[in-house]
Design a protein around this motif. Sequence first.
Motif, mmCIF file in Angstrom:
data_model
loop_
_atom_site.group_PDB
_atom_site.id
_atom_site.type_symbol
_atom_site.label_atom_id
_atom_site.label_comp_id
_atom_site.label_asym_id
_atom_site.label_seq_id
_atom_site.Cartn_x
_atom_site.Cartn_y
_atom_site.Cartn_z
ATOM 1 N N PRO A 36 0.893 -1.255 0.034
ATOM 2 C CA PRO A 36 0.133 -0.021 -0.040
ATOM 3 C C PRO A 36 0.792 1.076 0.146
ATOM 4 C CG PRO A 36 0.013 -0.836 2.188
ATOM 5 C CD PRO A 36 0.666 -1.887 1.251
ATOM 6 N N ILE A 37 0.526 2.311 -0.948
ATOM 7 C CA ILE A 37 1.293 3.473 -0.865
ATOM 8 C C ILE A 37 0.089 4.548 -0.619
ATOM 9 C CG2 ILE A 37 2.833 2.907 -2.584
ATOM 10 C CD1 ILE A 37 1.413 4.198 -4.636
ATOM 11 N N LEU A 38 -1.031 4.354 -0.323
ATOM 12 C CA LEU A 38 -2.178 5.028 -0.103
ATOM 13 C C LEU A 38 -3.005 4.455 0.373
ATOM 14 C CD1 LEU A 38 -2.820 8.210 -0.385
ATOM 15 C CD2 LEU A 38 -3.968 7.810 -2.335
ATOM 16 N N ILE A 39 -3.996 4.878 1.762
ATOM 17 C CA ILE A 39 -5.036 4.201 2.269
ATOM 18 C C ILE A 39 -6.238 5.077 2.589
ATOM 19 C CG2 ILE A 39 -5.717 2.869 4.451
ATOM 20 C CD1 ILE A 39 -4.012 1.330 2.225
ATOM 21 N N ASP A 40 -7.369 4.771 2.263
ATOM 22 C CA ASP A 40 -8.436 5.458 2.396
ATOM 23 C C ASP A 40 -8.205 7.079 2.474
ATOM 24 O OD1 ASP A 40 -9.534 3.025 3.079
ATOM 25 O OD2 ASP A 40 -9.103 2.925 5.210
ATOM 26 N N SER A 80 -7.600 7.409 -13.800
ATOM 27 C CA SER A 80 -6.574 7.575 -14.445
ATOM 28 C C SER A 80 -5.225 7.664 -13.693
ATOM 29 C CB SER A 80 -6.630 8.580 -15.804
ATOM 30 O OG SER A 80 -6.713 9.846 -15.037
ATOM 31 N N LEU A 81 -4.233 7.701 -14.198
ATOM 32 C CA LEU A 81 -2.647 7.620 -13.389
ATOM 33 C C LEU A 81 -1.667 8.275 -14.340
ATOM 34 C CD1 LEU A 81 -1.116 4.792 -11.395
ATOM 35 C CD2 LEU A 81 0.037 5.738 -13.321
ATOM 36 N N ILE A 122 3.495 10.030 -8.629
ATOM 37 C CA ILE A 122 2.491 9.288 -9.109
ATOM 38 C C ILE A 122 1.201 9.970 -8.827
ATOM 39 C CG2 ILE A 122 1.426 7.041 -9.378
ATOM 40 C CD1 ILE A 122 4.077 6.961 -9.786
ATOM 41 N N GLY A 123 0.552 10.366 -9.955
ATOM 42 C CA GLY A 123 -0.855 11.125 -9.740
ATOM 43 C C GLY A 123 -1.930 10.248 -10.063
ATOM 44 N N ILE A 124 -2.907 10.220 -9.219
ATOM 45 C CA ILE A 124 -4.219 9.550 -9.261
ATOM 46 C C ILE A 124 -5.376 10.628 -9.679
ATOM 47 C CG2 ILE A 124 -5.492 7.730 -8.531
ATOM 48 C CD1 ILE A 124 -2.781 6.733 -8.699
ATOM 49 N N ARG A 125 -6.011 10.316 -10.771
ATOM 50 C CA ARG A 125 -7.055 11.358 -11.092
ATOM 51 C C ARG A 125 -8.453 10.432 -10.815
ATOM 52 N NH1 ARG A 125 -6.518 15.340 -15.811
ATOM 53 N NH2 ARG A 125 -5.119 16.209 -14.168
ATOM 54 N N MET A 137 -1.445 13.059 -5.246
ATOM 55 C CA MET A 137 -0.303 12.596 -5.741
ATOM 56 C C MET A 137 0.716 11.943 -4.710
ATOM 57 S SD MET A 137 2.807 14.956 -7.639
ATOM 58 C CE MET A 137 3.270 15.554 -5.843
ATOM 59 N N VAL A 138 1.458 10.810 -4.965
ATOM 60 C CA VAL A 138 2.140 10.286 -3.861
ATOM 61 C C VAL A 138 3.491 9.942 -4.572
ATOM 62 C CG1 VAL A 138 0.324 8.902 -2.882
ATOM 63 C CG2 VAL A 138 1.401 7.938 -4.899
ATOM 64 N N LYS A 139 4.726 9.510 -3.732
ATOM 65 C CA LYS A 139 5.709 9.499 -4.247
ATOM 66 C C LYS A 139 6.360 8.113 -4.066
ATOM 67 C CE LYS A 139 8.899 12.630 -3.489
ATOM 68 N NZ LYS A 139 9.802 13.430 -2.855
#
Length: 210
Positions: A36-40, A80-81, A122-125, A137-139
Amino acid sequence: MINHNLRFALLATILWSMPSACMVGSAWAHEGPPFPILIDHSVANHTVSVWADPDIGEARFFIVVETRDGNRPSEAPKVSLWTEPTSGRLDRASYAAEQQPLRHSMQFFAEPYFDQRDFWNIGIRVSSTGGETEEIMVKVESTPPGYGAWDLAIYLFPFVLIGGAWSYAMAKRIRHYRESQQQQSDGMVESDEGPDHERHQEHALMEATR
């Protein structure tokens, strides 16, 4: 003979271990478990979690989308990413995330490409059906897909350990079998030299003294 049988047991163990070890090593090297890199995280009126396997080459990203109360959305948003190195050495690259056919959850899958080991933004749209669009956005750091010889050695160790124990048990069993055969052979020799054998010797001695 015992050494020959032991060598045969060791060879059989190696041949038995190789297919399993190769399958395990191959699976881990090319399909490492995502983390996991992003949760909830709240995005566009949804709750989003992201799991990633950022291998160099074709990476794998799994985006799980839920309602605010943790249920499966009734309508699928558009996801999208995009990726870009934190150093700015490459232009931003965009990737569509495809919805996977899951019954009880809504999950999207994307395969961005990482050309080398590096740190990436990393961008999550997420665009909801109501027209709301938000981006997070996460790294992450792209990593090699496995550890080569060390990777194989780590996962081969349990098979070698089990195979070694099996070989030792086989060698011990063969040794006990040989000892049992030797004892039976010695017993047969002793029985041949019993009372009947002594009577034959006495008779031969009497004949010789006549």
